[in-house]
Write a protein that holds these residues in place. Structure first.
Motif, mmCIF file in Angstrom:
data_model
loop_
_atom_site.group_PDB
_atom_site.id
_atom_site.type_symbol
_atom_site.label_atom_id
_atom_site.label_comp_id
_atom_site.label_asym_id
_atom_site.label_seq_id
_atom_site.Cartn_x
_atom_site.Cartn_y
_atom_site.Cartn_z
ATOM 1 N N GLN A 189 118.615 103.409 87.095
ATOM 2 C CA GLN A 189 117.427 103.533 86.259
ATOM 3 C C GLN A 189 117.076 102.155 85.708
ATOM 4 O OE1 GLN A 189 117.827 106.638 83.393
ATOM 5 N NE2 GLN A 189 115.684 106.637 82.801
ATOM 6 N N ILE A 190 115.781 101.863 85.655
ATOM 7 C CA ILE A 190 115.307 100.574 85.159
ATOM 8 C C ILE A 190 115.078 100.664 83.657
ATOM 9 C CG2 ILE A 190 113.419 98.899 85.246
ATOM 10 C CD1 ILE A 190 113.035 99.591 88.163
ATOM 11 N N ILE A 191 115.491 99.617 82.947
ATOM 12 C CA ILE A 191 115.196 99.476 81.528
ATOM 13 C C ILE A 191 114.425 98.180 81.338
ATOM 14 C CG2 ILE A 191 116.150 99.131 79.221
ATOM 15 C CD1 ILE A 191 118.507 100.799 79.944
ATOM 16 N N LEU A 192 113.237 98.271 80.786
ATOM 17 C CA LEU A 192 112.466 97.083 80.449
ATOM 18 C C LEU A 192 112.915 96.612 79.072
ATOM 19 C CD1 LEU A 192 108.839 97.941 81.634
ATOM 20 C CD2 LEU A 192 110.552 96.547 82.772
ATOM 21 N N SER A 193 113.606 95.486 79.044
ATOM 22 C CA SER A 193 114.074 94.937 77.777
ATOM 23 C C SER A 193 113.002 94.016 77.183
ATOM 24 C CB SER A 193 115.375 94.154 77.992
ATOM 25 O OG SER A 193 115.146 93.032 78.834
ATOM 26 N N LYS A 194 113.157 93.712 75.907
ATOM 27 C CA LYS A 194 112.255 92.808 75.184
ATOM 28 C C LYS A 194 110.815 93.299 75.236
ATOM 29 C CE LYS A 194 115.218 88.875 76.380
ATOM 30 N NZ LYS A 194 115.276 87.506 76.973
ATOM 31 N N VAL A 195 110.622 94.624 75.195
ATOM 32 C CA VAL A 195 109.270 95.167 75.274
ATOM 33 C C VAL A 195 108.474 94.856 74.011
ATOM 34 C CG1 VAL A 195 109.739 97.423 74.252
ATOM 35 C CG2 VAL A 195 108.025 97.224 76.059
ATOM 36 N N ASP A 196 109.158 94.415 72.960
ATOM 37 C CA ASP A 196 108.441 94.027 71.741
ATOM 38 C C ASP A 196 107.530 92.835 71.982
ATOM 39 O OD1 ASP A 196 110.312 91.497 70.517
ATOM 40 O OD2 ASP A 196 111.314 92.896 71.851
ATOM 41 N N LYS A 197 107.796 92.046 73.017
ATOM 42 C CA LYS A 197 106.926 90.915 73.331
ATOM 43 C C LYS A 197 105.533 91.381 73.711
ATOM 44 C CE LYS A 197 110.392 88.042 72.923
ATOM 45 N NZ LYS A 197 110.488 87.084 71.797
ATOM 46 N N LEU A 198 105.419 92.607 74.216
ATOM 47 C CA LEU A 198 104.122 93.158 74.583
ATOM 48 C C LEU A 198 103.507 93.972 73.454
ATOM 49 C CD1 LEU A 198 104.883 94.364 78.225
ATOM 50 C CD2 LEU A 198 103.980 92.158 77.486
ATOM 51 N N LEU A 199 104.348 94.643 72.678
ATOM 52 C CA LEU A 199 103.840 95.527 71.629
ATOM 53 C C LEU A 199 103.732 94.830 70.281
ATOM 54 C CD1 LEU A 199 105.830 98.815 72.407
ATOM 55 C CD2 LEU A 199 103.542 98.171 73.163
ATOM 56 N N TYR A 200 104.656 93.900 70.001
ATOM 57 C CA TYR A 200 104.701 93.210 68.708
ATOM 58 C C TYR A 200 104.559 91.707 68.953
ATOM 59 C CZ TYR A 200 106.539 97.511 66.570
ATOM 60 O OH TYR A 200 106.701 98.800 66.113
ATOM 61 N N PRO A 201 103.403 91.235 69.370
ATOM 62 C CA PRO A 201 103.268 89.809 69.668
ATOM 63 C C PRO A 201 103.401 88.911 68.447
ATOM 64 C CG PRO A 201 101.136 90.899 69.744
ATOM 65 C CD PRO A 201 102.155 91.981 69.582
#
Length: 358
Positions: A227-239
């Motif tokens: 299964q894939i986990i996208l890490s550091k997704v806050d870079k897209l949601l919390y710029p």
């Protein structure tokens, strides 16, 4: 009556009345059916943050149970293995986490364990810091057995109770990793019978890299559950440092959704190039951050971490019941494994808990 023969002022007033009557909504029709409505803004939920194609999005009581399971007791360091043969013959379900060097794997594991202040998995800015395969046990609050006489730390995995899960921190691959580690990693992924699922971390900000694609293609071709986990997704949601407003949050969630779609399309195209034709592979993609909290009130609850916890428990068959409680079949007495014969007997007992043994 001939309208054209009426005086101009009366004719103009009549035209205005007819125009108003034509564009007035009938009293029995709601205005929303006549006027185009703007698309609703996306809010932060498991189904909008993550991309589920195989499993159903977890419900709030699922996430509460997963949070309690991982946060009820600190993880137990169980073993360190330099190669595949060094892994202990454990009967417990295992989960592996791996990804490119500096993808944020160690930070994610510390957030998974609820140990953001006390670092169980070493965090470093230097790529390739993790050079061995390290096992950590999460019991969900079940106490460990009595320490064997030969030493508590050496044989800690022997005290680990049934009903828990072993999380294996794999060395990173890529620029800071060695080829030898990669060979041992693949031996574990292909030959470790206790391994239930492999979670592959991908940097949400930079997307798939060549080494990510190679690994995912190999797992796909070998039929290894992953299964894939996208890490550091806050870079897209919390710029920025401040939490985003409703419009910006919705736009960020749309970006994450497009990124997940693009990753699936890329992998399917690579599979076709490799000659593996057939149906597109359905794949759940989880998104999380080890840095940012859900909101101002829940800063300690990191973004998407509880969904990752639930995926770990689901892969190991450790889900809760409909009331959000641990299933009774998992509540077993703890047995200390004294020798290899005890281990074999326990492993046989675990096998008989499977549905096909009924």
């Amino acid at each position: 009556m001939n309208i054209l023969r009426l005086p101009p002022p009366i004719r103009s007033q009549l035209y205005r009345s007819l125009h108003t009557a034509t564009h007035t909504a009938p009293p029995d029709l709601p205005t929303s059916l006549l006027l185009p409505s703007s698309p609703a803004l996306l809010t932060l939920t498991p189904s909008t943050l993550n991309s589920y194609q195989i499993s159903l999005p977890p419900q709030p009581y699922h996430l509460r149970y997963a949070h309690t399971f991982f946060a009820s007791a600190p993880p137990s360091y169980l073993f360190t293995a330099a190669n595949f043969r060094s892994f202990p013959p454990s009967p417990h379900p295992e989960i592996a986490f791996l990804g490119r060097s500096n993808v944020g794997k160690s930070s994610l594991l510390n957030a998974l364990f609820g140990r953001t202040n006390i670092k169980d998995a070493y965090v470093s800015k230097r790529p390739g810091r993790t050079r061995t395969m390290n096992g950590f046990g999460v019991t969900g609050g079940i106490p460990l057995g009595k320490a064997p006489e030969e030493g508590e730390r050496k044989e800690a995995w022997r005290r680990f109770p049934r009903g828990g899960v072993v999380v294996v921190d794999m060395p990173g691959y890529g620029g800071g990793s060695r080829e030898d580690w990669g060979k041992e990693i693949m031996k574990v992924l292909e030959g470790r019978k206790q391994l239930r699922r492999t979670f592959v971390l991908v940097d949400a900000e930079h997307g798939l890299k060549g080494t990510d694609v190679q690994l995912l293609m190999h797992l796909r071709q070998q039929g290894i559950a992953h299964q894939i986990i996208l890490s550091k997704v806050d870079k897209l949601l919390y710029p920025s440092a401040k939490p985003p407003g409703p419009q910006r949050l919705s736009n960020g969630l749309l970006k994450v959704r497009d990124l997940c779609t693009g990753i699936r399309r890329h992998l399917d195209q690579e599979a076709v190039k490799a000659g593996h034709r057939g149906r597109d592979t359905l794949l759940d993609i989880l998104c999380c951050s080890s840095e940012k909290g859900l909101d101002e009130k829940n800063r300690h609850r990191k973004l998407g971490i509880d969904e990752v916890r639930w995926a770990v428990l689901s892969a190991c068959g450790l889900e809760c019941d409909e009331q959000g409680n641990r299933k009774k079949m998992l509540m077993r007495d703890i047995k200390i494994l004294e020798d290899d014969e005890d281990l074999k007997n326990l492993a046989a007992g675990v096998q008989c808990l499977r549905p096909e043994c009924a």
